[in-house]
Design a protein around this motif. Structure first.
Motif: not given
Length: 212
Positions: A11-18, A21-24, A27-30, A64-73
């Motif tokens: 949940x914490x990782x997904x919240x960071x991805x949300x 939004x301005x970057x991707x 990915x943030x919506x997913x 993960x398949x659509x994440x940029x390298x910085x967020x993939x890990x």
């Protein structure tokens, strides 16, 4: 996948991805769509529903398949070690933050330079990182070498030298068993391994799988 360790839960990782939004935006919506599904799936998994866990695994893998390298890990770390896509090089397994893994790949071996669990020790993160590294080494047919290092015992100031030595030996036995279970060996029997013992893991049969 379902750890509730502070700051490193799914949940914490997904919240960071949300929040990015301005970057991707996609990915943030997913991530926003997936986040409310995690807690119910965790509860179902506790009750023995393997399908719920698999569904979340597939969703994380798709992110993960659509994440940029910085967020993939960050996303890959939530997948079971056996399900993680193998990287192009060992250095891509490196991890920093609440827990740390540092590796260096040479022509004839992989060097495990450091692995530190810190506040998430005992929650399975270290084992998943090491299992992933072992999968990668088997895929590349390379041995892994490292030096076993134990932390200083966390004892009170008035602990006696005997208490310190006993705590240190307990830590050494625990770490030696952990490495041994993952296939690492030394020139000495495992019950004689001490801090600073050099270890080596030979590659075993490995799967042929494309790197990502």
């Amino acid at each position: 996948m379902f750890s509730l360790a502070p700051g490193v839960s799914l949940e914490a990782t997904l919240a960071r991805l949300e929040a990015g939004r301005h970057e991707n935006a996609d990915l943030a919506a997913a991530a926003a769509e997936l986040r409310p599904l995690v807690a119910p799936a965790r509860a179902s998994t506790v009750l023995g529903d393997a399908a719920a866990r698999k569904e979340i695994e597939r969703a994380v893998a798709a992110l993960a398949a659509q994440a940029p390298p910085r967020l993939l890990r960050e996303l890959v770390n939530h997948l079971p070690a056996r399900e993680r896509p193998l990287p192009a090089r060992a250095e891509d397994l490196a991890h920093y933050g609440r827990y740390k893994l540092l590796v260096t790949e040479g022509a004839s071996e992989i060097r495990l330079d450091d692995i530190v669990m810190g506040s998430v020790r005992g929650r399975g993160f270290g084992s998943s990182l090491l299992q992933e590294l072992c999968r990668y080494a088997d895929h590349r047919s390379l041995p892994i070498v490292c030096t076993m290092m134990t932390d200083y015992p966390d004892l009170s100031r008035d602990a006696s030298p005997e208490e310190y030595k006993a705590a240190q030996r307990t830590a050494e036995r625990r770490l030696a068993g952990w490495y041994h279970r993952h296939g690492f060996r030394s020139s000495r029997p495992v019950d004689e391994w001490r801090s600073r013992t050099d270890l080596r893991r030979e590659p075993g049969p490995h799967e042929r799988k494309e790197t990502t």
